[in-house]
Design an enzyme around this catalytic site. Structure first.
Site, PDB file in Angstrom:
ATOM      1  N   ASP A  20      12.730  57.095   6.552  1.00 48.32           N
ATOM      2  CA  ASP A  20      12.972  55.787   5.945  1.00 48.32           C
ATOM      3  C   ASP A  20      14.461  55.539   5.748  1.00 48.32           C
ATOM      4  O   ASP A  20      15.223  56.482   5.536  1.00 48.32           O
ATOM      5  CB  ASP A  20      12.236  55.743   4.592  1.00 48.32           C
ATOM      6  CG  ASP A  20      12.015  54.320   4.116  1.00 48.32           C
ATOM      7  OD1 ASP A  20      12.277  53.376   4.889  1.00 48.32           O
ATOM      8  OD2 ASP A  20      11.587  54.157   2.965  1.00 48.32           O
ATOM      9  N   ARG A  24      18.532  49.971   6.060  1.00 51.05           N
ATOM     10  CA  ARG A  24      19.605  49.966   5.048  1.00 51.05           C
ATOM     11  C   ARG A  24      20.868  50.641   5.561  1.00 51.05           C
ATOM     12  O   ARG A  24      21.976  50.217   5.258  1.00 51.05           O
ATOM     13  CB  ARG A  24      19.104  50.620   3.754  1.00 51.05           C
ATOM     14  CG  ARG A  24      18.322  49.640   2.889  1.00 51.05           C
ATOM     15  CD  ARG A  24      17.498  50.342   1.855  1.00 51.05           C
ATOM     16  NE  ARG A  24      16.328  50.976   2.470  1.00 51.05           N
ATOM     17  CZ  ARG A  24      15.538  51.821   1.843  1.00 51.05           C
ATOM     18  NH1 ARG A  24      15.803  52.178   0.607  1.00 51.05           N
ATOM     19  NH2 ARG A  24      14.487  52.324   2.454  1.00 51.05           N
ATOM     20  N   ARG A  33      19.596  45.816  12.498  1.00 48.57           N
ATOM     21  CA  ARG A  33      18.671  46.886  12.091  1.00 48.57           C
ATOM     22  C   ARG A  33      18.399  47.890  13.219  1.00 48.57           C
ATOM     23  O   ARG A  33      18.284  49.088  12.985  1.00 48.57           O
ATOM     24  CB  ARG A  33      17.340  46.279  11.640  1.00 48.57           C
ATOM     25  CG  ARG A  33      17.420  45.514  10.329  1.00 48.57           C
ATOM     26  CD  ARG A  33      16.080  44.853  10.005  1.00 48.57           C
ATOM     27  NE  ARG A  33      15.010  45.820   9.912  1.00 48.57           N
ATOM     28  CZ  ARG A  33      14.751  46.570   8.828  1.00 48.57           C
ATOM     29  NH1 ARG A  33      15.501  46.437   7.756  1.00 48.57           N
ATOM     30  NH2 ARG A  33      13.752  47.418   8.815  1.00 48.57           N
ATOM     31  N   GLU A  67       0.940  49.343   9.564  1.00 52.87           N
ATOM     32  CA  GLU A  67       1.562  48.230   8.825  1.00 52.87           C
ATOM     33  C   GLU A  67       2.817  47.712   9.547  1.00 52.87           C
ATOM     34  O   GLU A  67       3.191  46.552   9.400  1.00 52.87           O
ATOM     35  CB  GLU A  67       1.951  48.663   7.404  1.00 52.87           C
ATOM     36  CG  GLU A  67       0.777  48.924   6.476  1.00 52.87           C
ATOM     37  CD  GLU A  67       0.029  50.234   6.751  1.00 52.87           C
ATOM     38  OE1 GLU A  67       0.622  51.153   7.363  1.00 52.87           O
ATOM     39  OE2 GLU A  67      -1.156  50.318   6.381  1.00 52.87           O
ATOM     40  N   ASN A  68       3.470  48.583  10.337  1.00 52.59           N
ATOM     41  CA  ASN A  68       4.699  48.165  11.040  1.00 52.59           C
ATOM     42  C   ASN A  68       4.452  47.063  12.079  1.00 52.59           C
ATOM     43  O   ASN A  68       5.386  46.390  12.504  1.00 52.59           O
ATOM     44  CB  ASN A  68       5.393  49.356  11.715  1.00 52.59           C
ATOM     45  CG  ASN A  68       6.122  50.253  10.738  1.00 52.59           C
ATOM     46  OD1 ASN A  68       6.320  51.438  11.011  1.00 52.59           O
ATOM     47  ND2 ASN A  68       6.529  49.733   9.596  1.00 52.59           N
ATOM     48  N   LEU A 195       3.716  57.326  -0.451  1.00 54.86           N
ATOM     49  CA  LEU A 195       3.157  58.001   0.721  1.00 54.86           C
ATOM     50  C   LEU A 195       2.970  57.045   1.899  1.00 54.86           C
ATOM     51  O   LEU A 195       2.834  57.483   3.037  1.00 54.86           O
ATOM     52  CB  LEU A 195       1.813  58.638   0.381  1.00 54.86           C
ATOM     53  CG  LEU A 195       1.854  60.120   0.018  1.00 54.86           C
ATOM     54  CD1 LEU A 195       0.455  60.628  -0.269  1.00 54.86           C
ATOM     55  CD2 LEU A 195       2.476  60.957   1.140  1.00 54.86           C
ATOM     56  N   SER A 196       2.949  55.746   1.600  1.00 56.35           N
ATOM     57  CA  SER A 196       2.865  54.725   2.648  1.00 56.35           C
ATOM     58  C   SER A 196       1.777  54.999   3.686  1.00 56.35           C
ATOM     59  O   SER A 196       2.004  54.877   4.892  1.00 56.35           O
ATOM     60  CB  SER A 196       4.221  54.572   3.347  1.00 56.35           C
ATOM     61  OG  SER A 196       5.225  54.270   2.423  1.00 56.35           O
TER      62      SER A 196
HETATM   63  C1  FPP Z   1      11.994  53.159   8.663  1.00 60.64           C
HETATM   64  O1  FPP Z   1      13.199  52.511   8.433  1.00 60.64           O
HETATM   65  C2  FPP Z   1      11.864  53.561  10.032  1.00 60.64           C
HETATM   66  C3  FPP Z   1      10.953  53.078  10.929  1.00 60.64           C
HETATM   67  C4  FPP Z   1       9.944  52.062  10.638  1.00 60.64           C
HETATM   68  C5  FPP Z   1      10.921  53.523  12.295  1.00 60.64           C
HETATM   69  C6  FPP Z   1      11.279  54.943  12.543  1.00 60.64           C
HETATM   70  C7  FPP Z   1      11.812  54.993  13.880  1.00 60.64           C
HETATM   71  C8  FPP Z   1      12.821  55.792  14.288  1.00 60.64           C
HETATM   72  C9  FPP Z   1      13.484  56.817  13.483  1.00 60.64           C
HETATM   73  C10 FPP Z   1      13.391  55.603  15.613  1.00 60.64           C
HETATM   74  C11 FPP Z   1      12.622  55.980  16.742  1.00 60.64           C
HETATM   75  C12 FPP Z   1      11.671  57.089  16.571  1.00 60.64           C
HETATM   76  C13 FPP Z   1      11.203  57.666  17.623  1.00 60.64           C
HETATM   77  C14 FPP Z   1      10.181  58.752  17.513  1.00 60.64           C
HETATM   78  C15 FPP Z   1      11.714  57.261  18.923  1.00 60.64           C
HETATM   79  P1  FPP Z   1      13.170  51.047   7.854  1.00 60.64           P
HETATM   80  O2  FPP Z   1      13.368  50.106   8.988  1.00 60.64           O
HETATM   81  O3  FPP Z   1      11.918  50.839   7.065  1.00 60.64           O
HETATM   82  O4  FPP Z   1      14.418  51.080   6.928  1.00 60.64           O
HETATM   83  P2  FPP Z   1      14.644  50.239   5.586  1.00 60.64           P
HETATM   84  O5  FPP Z   1      13.575  50.681   4.626  1.00 60.64           O
HETATM   85  O6  FPP Z   1      16.012  50.628   5.159  1.00 60.64           O
HETATM   86  O7  FPP Z   1      14.530  48.787   5.982  1.00 60.64           O
END
Ligand code: FPP
Length: 243
Positions: A20, A24, A33, A67-68, A195-196
């Protein structure tokens, strides 16, 4: 001083990671982002090596949750493209370190080019034993448990399974990767205490390590620090100290 993983007496067999803080990290630098995600993908690459070096047998990363899918289409698209690009890099790392790639989640929901690229890497590394890298993609733990319940119900209906014999083991055996042991350590970056919807069943007895570090800044050194913290924890599984 940095932690030497070889000095640790207890290494978790399976480490799960909630990555996570990419957004940010980028925002702090005035970047889009996706730049945070790109840098985050480099952290994953670094940890493949680090986990192997430390003797962690299974490393699971939460790359994309069910959820993404609610994120803006442009970000989803960027993440899927990044996944394909990253796999080109990761595959080198997987071969160099003899690590097997596996995927956990709703594989069929992923775009076709992603599925094709993933399948290629899965097949090319399927013969490696000892170390496994698991990517949770379109993964949601409640869906996983509901799917397990459905399969169990089908078996009861067909007479294959006696309802009186259903126990914890039965549920575990119907999850996505039944042969993988439960994670002993969960790491979550960027300070959130949630835990999301990640491995709710499997994390029942895991130790949690939460750090304020954003995922793109979480590299070998930070990983070894988490292992050191785990090393110092007293795990009792609900029992009494010393037993
Ligand atoms: C959370 O950060 C991260 C994700 C939803 C995606 C995770 C993906 C990667 C680390 C990159 C690619 C991974 C692979 C396996 C290729 P966020 O966007 O929720 O950050 P924020 O909470 O600061 O907005």
């Amino acid at each position: 001083m940095s932690v030497d993983p070889n000095s640790l007496t207890r290494i978790p067999k399976h480490v799960a990671l909630i990555m996570d803080g990419n957004g940010r990290w980028a925002q702090e630098r005035g970047l889009p982002r996706i730049e945070g995600h790109k840098e985050g993908a480099q952290s994953v690459r670094a940890l493949l090596r680090a986990a192997k070096q430390a003797g962690v047998e299974y490393l699971t990363v939460y790359a994309f949750s069910t959820e993404n899918w609610k994120r803006p289409p442009q970000e989803i698209d960027g993440l899927m493209k990044l996944l394909i690009d990253s796999l080109n890099q990761y595959e080198e790392e997987l071969h160099a370190n003899q690590i097997r790639l596996r995927v956990m989640g709703q594989f069929e929901r992923l775009p076709l080019p992603v599925r094709i690229r993933l399948q290629k890497a899965i097949d090319a590394t399927a013969h490696y034993e000892g170390h496994t890298f698991i990517v949770a993609l379109s993964y949601g733990s409640r869906t996983e448990i509901a799917d397990a319940a459905k399969q169990i119900a089908e078996k009861v209906k067909s007479g294959e399974l006696d309802p009186g014999k259903i126990d914890e083991q039965t549920v575990s055996e119907h999850l996505y990767l039944p042969d993988v042991p439960d994670p002993e350590l969960l790491i979550r970056t960027s300070g959130e205490l949630r835990l999301s919807n990640f491995m709710l069943w499997q994390l029942s007895y895991a130790e949690f390590y939460i750090t304020d570090t954003f995922w793109p800044d979480f590299r070998e050194e930070q990983f070894f620090e988490a292992l050191e913290a785990f090393n110092g924890r007293d795990r009792r599984y609900g029992g009494v100290k010393g037993e």
